[in-house]
Design a protein around this motif. Structure first.
Motif, PDB file in Angstrom:
ATOM      1  N   PRO A 111       0.815  -1.222   0.000  1.00  0.00           N
ATOM      2  CA  PRO A 111       0.000   0.000   0.000  1.00  0.00           C
ATOM      3  C   PRO A 111       0.848   1.272   0.000  1.00  0.00           C
ATOM      4  O   PRO A 111       1.929   1.319   0.573  1.00  0.00           O
ATOM      5  N   THR A 112       0.329   2.295  -0.667  1.00  0.00           N
ATOM      6  CA  THR A 112       0.978   3.603  -0.727  1.00  0.00           C
ATOM      7  C   THR A 112       0.246   4.568   0.199  1.00  0.00           C
ATOM      8  O   THR A 112      -0.976   4.588   0.231  1.00  0.00           O
ATOM      9  N   SER A 158      -3.997   6.701  -3.285  1.00  0.00           N
ATOM     10  CA  SER A 158      -4.258   5.763  -4.370  1.00  0.00           C
ATOM     11  C   SER A 158      -2.973   5.539  -5.161  1.00  0.00           C
ATOM     12  O   SER A 158      -2.346   6.495  -5.609  1.00  0.00           O
ATOM     13  N   GLU A 159      -2.557   4.287  -5.338  1.00  0.00           N
ATOM     14  CA  GLU A 159      -1.332   3.988  -6.083  1.00  0.00           C
ATOM     15  C   GLU A 159      -1.407   4.491  -7.513  1.00  0.00           C
ATOM     16  O   GLU A 159      -0.426   4.977  -8.067  1.00  0.00           O
ATOM     17  N   SER A 160      -2.570   4.370  -8.123  1.00  0.00           N
ATOM     18  CA  SER A 160      -2.704   4.735  -9.526  1.00  0.00           C
ATOM     19  C   SER A 160      -2.667   6.242  -9.749  1.00  0.00           C
ATOM     20  O   SER A 160      -2.449   6.705 -10.851  1.00  0.00           O
ATOM     21  N   ASN A 161      -2.869   6.998  -8.686  1.00  0.00           N
ATOM     22  CA  ASN A 161      -2.948   8.447  -8.842  1.00  0.00           C
ATOM     23  C   ASN A 161      -2.142   9.156  -7.757  1.00  0.00           C
ATOM     24  O   ASN A 161      -2.530  10.203  -7.269  1.00  0.00           O
ATOM     25  N   ARG A 210       0.743  10.866  -7.614  1.00  0.00           N
ATOM     26  CA  ARG A 210       1.267  12.215  -7.830  1.00  0.00           C
ATOM     27  C   ARG A 210       0.161  13.260  -7.682  1.00  0.00           C
ATOM     28  O   ARG A 210       0.342  14.295  -7.056  1.00  0.00           O
ATOM     29  N   THR A 211      -1.007  13.000  -8.256  1.00  0.00           N
ATOM     30  CA  THR A 211      -2.140  13.912  -8.123  1.00  0.00           C
ATOM     31  C   THR A 211      -2.551  14.032  -6.668  1.00  0.00           C
ATOM     32  O   THR A 211      -2.873  15.114  -6.180  1.00  0.00           O
ATOM     33  N   GLU A 212      -2.517  12.918  -5.960  1.00  0.00           N
ATOM     34  CA  GLU A 212      -2.895  12.887  -4.546  1.00  0.00           C
ATOM     35  C   GLU A 212      -1.991  13.789  -3.708  1.00  0.00           C
ATOM     36  O   GLU A 212      -2.449  14.587  -2.902  1.00  0.00           O
ATOM     37  N   ILE A 213      -0.677  13.682  -3.905  1.00  0.00           N
ATOM     38  CA  ILE A 213       0.253  14.488  -3.112  1.00  0.00           C
ATOM     39  C   ILE A 213       0.130  15.964  -3.491  1.00  0.00           C
ATOM     40  O   ILE A 213       0.219  16.843  -2.640  1.00  0.00           O
TER      41      ILE A 213
END
Length: 72
Positions: free
Chosen positions: A2-3, A20-23, A25-28
């Motif tokens: 998990p990330t 979310s691993e798939s997103n 960069r957007t999350e941070i």
């Protein structure tokens, strides 16, 4: 694995928020622009005032951090 977004606080503590691993960069990026008046609940079950966050970074952990028992 998990990330998470790891938050380092002004107290020196480290807390985690799911990402979310798939997103990731957007999350941070979203966290960096977060409204400083919105409290955040961490994976550990602790509420954090964003004004106390010194650093936020993505981390990959082998398992989710354990929740802390509620204070009595």
């Amino acid at each position: 694995m998990p990330t998470f977004i790891e938050l380092r606080l002004t107290t020196g503590e480290r807390r985690h928020v799911e990402a979310s691993e798939s997103n990731a960069r957007t999350e941070i990026d979203r966290w960096a622009q977060r409204d400083k008046t919105s409290w955040i609940e961490t994976v550990e079950g602790i509420w954090v005032n964003p004004g106390h966050i010194v650093e936020a970074r993505l981390v990959v952990l082998s398992a989710a951090p354990p929740r802390e028992p509620p204070s009595v």
